[in-house]
Each structure stands twice: as structure tokens, then as C-alpha cells.
Design an enzyme around this catalytic site. Structure first.
Site, PDB file in Angstrom:
ATOM      1  N   CYS A 114       0.814  -1.233   0.000  1.00 30.64           N
ATOM      2  CA  CYS A 114       0.000   0.000   0.000  1.00 30.64           C
ATOM      3  C   CYS A 114       0.836   1.267   0.000  1.00 30.64           C
ATOM      4  CB  CYS A 114      -0.948  -0.010   1.188  1.00 30.64           C
ATOM      5  SG  CYS A 114      -2.087  -1.395   1.133  1.00 30.64           S
ATOM      6  N   HIS A 252      -3.185   7.251   3.069  1.00 28.97           N
ATOM      7  CA  HIS A 252      -3.600   5.988   2.460  1.00 28.97           C
ATOM      8  C   HIS A 252      -4.958   5.603   3.044  1.00 28.97           C
ATOM      9  CE1 HIS A 252      -3.862   1.963   1.148  1.00 28.97           C
ATOM     10  NE2 HIS A 252      -3.563   1.426   2.322  1.00 28.97           N
ATOM     11  N   ASN A 282      -9.865  -0.091   0.327  1.00 26.76           N
ATOM     12  CA  ASN A 282      -8.413   0.038   0.260  1.00 26.76           C
ATOM     13  C   ASN A 282      -7.948  -0.449  -1.120  1.00 26.76           C
ATOM     14  OD1 ASN A 282      -5.656  -0.244   0.453  1.00 26.76           O
ATOM     15  ND2 ASN A 282      -5.683  -1.273   2.446  1.00 26.76           N
TER      16      ASN A 282
HETATM   17  N1  ACO Z   1     -17.919  -8.897   9.545  1.00 25.53           N
HETATM   18  C1  ACO Z   1     -18.331  -9.188  10.772  1.00 25.53           C
HETATM   19  N2  ACO Z   1     -17.487  -9.507  11.765  1.00 25.53           N
HETATM   20  C2  ACO Z   1     -16.177  -9.544  11.489  1.00 25.53           C
HETATM   21  C3  ACO Z   1     -15.673  -9.253  10.208  1.00 25.53           C
HETATM   22  C4  ACO Z   1     -16.605  -8.928   9.221  1.00 25.53           C
HETATM   23  N3  ACO Z   1     -16.240  -8.620   7.951  1.00 25.53           N
HETATM   24  N4  ACO Z   1     -14.343  -9.360  10.235  1.00 25.53           N
HETATM   25  C5  ACO Z   1     -13.999  -9.695  11.475  1.00 25.53           C
HETATM   26  N5  ACO Z   1     -15.114  -9.814  12.240  1.00 25.53           N
HETATM   27  C6  ACO Z   1     -15.210 -10.148  13.659  1.00 25.53           C
HETATM   28  C7  ACO Z   1     -14.017 -10.916  14.159  1.00 25.53           C
HETATM   29  O1  ACO Z   1     -14.164 -12.288  13.890  1.00 25.53           O
HETATM   30  C8  ACO Z   1     -14.056 -10.594  15.610  1.00 25.53           C
HETATM   31  O2  ACO Z   1     -15.033 -11.429  16.229  1.00 25.53           O
HETATM   32  P1  ACO Z   1     -14.777 -12.041  17.708  1.00 25.53           P
HETATM   33  O3  ACO Z   1     -14.643 -10.856  18.608  1.00 25.53           O
HETATM   34  O4  ACO Z   1     -15.998 -12.864  17.918  1.00 25.53           O
HETATM   35  O5  ACO Z   1     -13.505 -12.819  17.572  1.00 25.53           O
HETATM   36  C9  ACO Z   1     -14.588  -9.160  15.667  1.00 25.53           C
HETATM   37  O6  ACO Z   1     -15.229  -8.936  14.410  1.00 25.53           O
HETATM   38  C10 ACO Z   1     -13.505  -8.133  15.864  1.00 25.53           C
HETATM   39  O7  ACO Z   1     -12.415  -8.399  14.986  1.00 25.53           O
HETATM   40  P2  ACO Z   1     -11.148  -7.513  14.956  1.00 25.53           P
HETATM   41  O8  ACO Z   1     -10.167  -8.063  13.965  1.00 25.53           O
HETATM   42  O9  ACO Z   1     -10.656  -7.256  16.354  1.00 25.53           O
HETATM   43  O10 ACO Z   1     -11.751  -6.144  14.380  1.00 25.53           O
HETATM   44  P3  ACO Z   1     -11.078  -4.736  14.284  1.00 25.53           P
HETATM   45  O11 ACO Z   1     -11.945  -3.757  14.914  1.00 25.53           O
HETATM   46  O12 ACO Z   1      -9.614  -4.775  14.663  1.00 25.53           O
HETATM   47  O13 ACO Z   1     -11.113  -4.466  12.707  1.00 25.53           O
HETATM   48  C11 ACO Z   1      -9.758  -4.531  10.713  1.00 25.53           C
HETATM   49  C12 ACO Z   1     -10.440  -5.342  11.802  1.00 25.53           C
HETATM   50  C13 ACO Z   1     -10.813  -3.719  10.018  1.00 25.53           C
HETATM   51  C14 ACO Z   1      -9.098  -5.495   9.744  1.00 25.53           C
HETATM   52  C15 ACO Z   1      -8.708  -3.593  11.341  1.00 25.53           C
HETATM   53  O14 ACO Z   1      -7.901  -4.319  12.228  1.00 25.53           O
HETATM   54  C16 ACO Z   1      -7.814  -2.920  10.324  1.00 25.53           C
HETATM   55  O15 ACO Z   1      -8.259  -2.045   9.588  1.00 25.53           O
HETATM   56  N6  ACO Z   1      -6.533  -3.250  10.319  1.00 25.53           N
HETATM   57  C17 ACO Z   1      -5.524  -2.535   9.490  1.00 25.53           C
HETATM   58  C18 ACO Z   1      -5.669  -2.751   8.010  1.00 25.53           C
HETATM   59  C19 ACO Z   1      -4.531  -2.023   7.334  1.00 25.53           C
HETATM   60  O16 ACO Z   1      -4.212  -0.891   7.656  1.00 25.53           O
HETATM   61  N7  ACO Z   1      -3.849  -2.639   6.410  1.00 25.53           N
HETATM   62  C20 ACO Z   1      -2.648  -1.995   5.889  1.00 25.53           C
HETATM   63  C21 ACO Z   1      -2.678  -1.734   4.503  1.00 25.53           C
HETATM   64  S1  ACO Z   1      -3.058  -3.143   3.570  1.00 25.53           S
HETATM   65  C22 ACO Z   1      -1.705  -3.528   2.560  1.00 25.53           C
HETATM   66  O17 ACO Z   1      -0.622  -2.982   2.667  1.00 25.53           O
HETATM   67  C23 ACO Z   1      -1.864  -4.619   1.625  1.00 25.53           C
END
Ligand code: ACO
Length: 325
Positions: A114, A252, A282
Site C-alpha cells: 500500500c 492511504h 483500500n
Molecule cells: N464482519 C463481521 N465480523 C467480522 C468481520 C466482518 N467482515 N471481520 C472480522 N469480524 C469479527 C471478528 O471475527 C471478531 O469477532 P470475535 O470478537 O468474535 O472474535 C470481531 O469482528 C472483531 O475483529 P477484529 O479483527 O478485532 O476487528 P477490528 O476492529 O480490529 O477491525 C480490521 C479489523 C478492520 C481489519 C482492522 O484491524 C484494520 O483495519 N486493520 C488494518 C488494516 C490495514 O491498515 N492494512 C494496511 C494496509 S493493507 C496492505 O498494505 C496490503
């Protein structure tokens, strides 16, 4: 005055097909409410047959038109991408051929996930500043729909496909790229990666891996906020800027909560931090040039404004660029 590079044309190209959160509700156990509140994304564009080079070429054509230049005027092509159509030739070479650019110019891809566009911009800026070339085409393109596990709700809701491009031109004026700062730390590679997609040879065991993106979301989130915050500080220090001197930050577009965390750290209001994540998700390397195009064409950038671009991605990689428009 020293040599600088200035953006004289921007372009974007996204696939027509729109995949909404409601569409995803029918594919995995998720909801529009979860995706919207946790990420800020409402819909994303997904290819239905288009190749990365088509997206890249579409964005490049638009940027060249806006710059008032012909493909033959380009002296360097740098493409940020981690989802090329081929392992080789590079997307840059394919764009060169597709647009009918001059034979013999350097054209190559840069892989920084990214952060790919800011890496590509950094490279092209250095070519221009040293006087090696006067005109460069810089593209960010990614087609993450091809490396996503569409059964994994934790990742499939986050990404979209697209391309953005800029034309850089050498200048001695006040406008242009003031500084560029790119970084990486490969110790974190397992936080966000895609297993190899190469065939096995007869000399090694079959790889059990599918080529799907894997991400430790929480750790990645924390590192994104930390490293982008550091890159912003470094870029502001270098140019003796404070948040009040920055007209617009274009981060980003990975997650609206990451964007808001950056905004809060800087103490800036929403009007000065650009986001279009709700419409594209993204798009990896394409995210910043798409956002730049939309910011410019919606009147959010004026001549003389100081703009700060900041990115984070797999590697981990991160960086920031300061420019005066
Ligand atoms: N729908 C419903 N529930 C979901 C989903 C979904 N799509 N995805 C995950 N959940 C659930 C999980 O299973 C978890 O359930 P549990 O509590 O029963 O275990 C709960 O939601 C919380 O999951 P988390 O992973 O803790 O959710 P979080 O609030 O951290 O959000 C996310 C996840 C959106 C992926 C976040 O961590 C994020 O944005 N991370 C960074 C992404 C990023 O910046 N990437 C870098 C660039 S990408 C690149 O370079 C290729």
C-alpha cells in the site's frame, strides 16, 4: 533554485463493477453495519476481467491529457504495484508498449504494497532532481480482488481495485515535491503478506499455500497509526511545518479509524484530512493517487497549498511526501 519535480497532471481509473456491503452480506457472514463502523467502507470497485495494465493505462492516459503531454514525451515510467498481471514483464513495460511511448526509456515496477505509490513517486522524484530525466509518469495500480480469499470475512470486505497516475515535470519554481521520506521494516513481513504463487519445480515439494492475502488486523492497525504518525512528524520537521501550515493531508485509505487517529494526533479538522474510503475501500498502491485526483478536482487543493501524502503497507513499508501545489 534547485531542481524539483512538480505534478502537472493526475488521472484515475476504476473498474465499473461496484461491490457493495450488501452484496458482501450475501457472500460471507458480515453486515453493512459492521463494515461501516469498523472500516468506513460502503462499496468498492472490482474488476470483471480487466487486467491491471488496463487500469494503469486508463489512469495514465488521463494524467497525460491533463498535463497536456503525449506518451512520447515521457522519459521514465515507475509503477507501484504488488498485483501485476505477469511476474514479468513489469506493468511499467506493458504500459509503455500500450501507450506507444519512446523505445529505450527506463520503465519498471516498485513493490511496496500500500506504500507503492509513495515509493514510486520517491524514485521518480530523485531521477528528476538529479537531472536524469525531465518528465516522468508515476502510477499506482492494484487488483487485490485476485489475491483475496473471498471466503475470509476479515479481509475480503477491506479491499478494492483501481489505478491512479501522475505526471511529474522538472521545475525550478516554488511548487513541487519539497521532501519525500520512505521507510521499511521487513521484520514485520508476517503481519501482512501473500504466500508465493509460483509453481513448484520438480526439485522441491509442493507448496501447500494458496496465494491469498493474510493479515494480522489489530497489529497492522497499531503499526499503521504509529509509523504514519512518525513519518508525518519527520516530514513536518524537515520542512519546518506545523499542522496549521498544511492545507490538506491525503492519507492511504485503509480504514477510516486509522485516518481519524492520524487526524486526532495532528489536531486537524475533518475538512483538512481527505477521505474517499467509503466509495473505494483500500485500493493499495492506487489509493493515494485516486484520492489526490478527487481532492484536486473537487476544489480541495489550490495553487500554493502545502499537501502531505502519507502511506503504510505490507513489508511493513511506510512513508510521507510533502508538496507545494
Ligand atoms: N464482519 C463481521 N465480523 C467480522 C468481520 C466482518 N467482515 N471481520 C472480522 N469480524 C469479527 C471478528 O471475527 C471478531 O469477532 P470475535 O470478537 O468474535 O472474535 C470481531 O469482528 C472483531 O475483529 P477484529 O479483527 O478485532 O476487528 P477490528 O476492529 O480490529 O477491525 C480490521 C479489523 C478492520 C481489519 C482492522 O484491524 C484494520 O483495519 N486493520 C488494518 C488494516 C490495514 O491498515 N492494512 C494496511 C494496509 S493493507 C496492505 O498494505 C496490503
Amino acid at each position: 533554485m534547485t531542481l524539483k519535480s512538480r505534478i502537472i497532471g493526475c488521472g484515475l481509473y476504476v473498474p465499473e463493477r461496484v461491490l457493495t456491503n450488501e452484496d458482501l452480506e450475501g457472500m460471507v457472514d458480515t453486515s453493512d453495519e459492521w463494515i461501516t463502523t469498523r472500516t468506513g467502507i460502503k462499496e468498492r470497485r472490482i474488476v470483471s476481467g480487466e487486467r491491471a495494465v488496463e487500469l494503469a493505462t486508463g489512469a495514465a492516459r488521463m494524467a497525460l491529457k491533463e498535463a497536456g503531454l503525449k506518451p512520447k514525451d515521457v522519459e521514465l515510467v515507475v509503477v507501484g504495484t504488488v498485483t501485476p498481471d505477469n511476474i514479468f514483464p513489469s506493468t511499467a513495460c506493458l504500459v509503455q508498449a500500450e501507450l506507444g511511448m519512446k523505445s529505450g526509456i527506463p520503465a519498471f515496477d516498485v513493490a511496496a504494497a500500500c506504500s507503492g505509490f509513495l515509493y514510486a513517486l520517491d524514485v521518480a522524484d530523485r531521477y528528476i532532481k538529479t537531472g536524469a530525466v525531465k518528465t516522468a509518469l508515476v502510477i499506482g495500480v492494484d487488483v487485490f480482488s485476485r489475491i483475496i480469499d473471498w471466503k475470509d470475512r476479515a479481509t475480503c470486505v477491506l479491499f478494492g481495485d483501481g489505478a491512479g497516475a501522475v505526471v511529474l515535470r522538472q521545475t525550478r519554481g516554488k511548487s513541487g515535491i519539497l521532501s519525500s521520506h520512505i521507510h521499511s521494516d521487513g521484520r514485520y513481513w508476517e503481519m501482512l503478506y501473500t504466500p508465493g504463487a509460483l509453481n513448484e519445480s520438480p526439485f522441491e515439494k509442493k507448496s501447500p499455500h494458496k496465494p491469498f492475502l493474510k493479515m494480522k488486523g489489530n497489529e497492522t492497525f497499531r503499526m499503521a497509526v504509529k509509523t504514519m504518525g512518525e513519518a508525518i512528524k519527520e516530514a513536518m520537521k524537515k520542512n519546518r511545518l506545523s499542522p496549521k501550515n498544511i492545507a490538506l493531508v491525503i492519507p492511504h485509505q485503509a480504514n477510516i479509524r486509522i485516518i481519524n487517529a492520524i487526524k486526532d494526533r495532528l489536531g486537524m479538522d475533518t475538512a483538512r484530512v481527505f477521505s474517499n474510503i467509503e466509495r473505494y475501500g483500500n485500493t493499495s498502491s492506487a489509493s493515494i493517487p485516486i484520492a489526490l485526483y478527487e481532492a484536486l478536482h473537487s476544489g480541495r487543493i489550490k495553487r500554493g497549498d502545502v499537501i502531505l501524502l502519507v502511506a503504510f503497507g505490507g513489508g511493513f513499508t511506510w512513508g510521507a511526501t510533502v508538496l507545494r501545489w
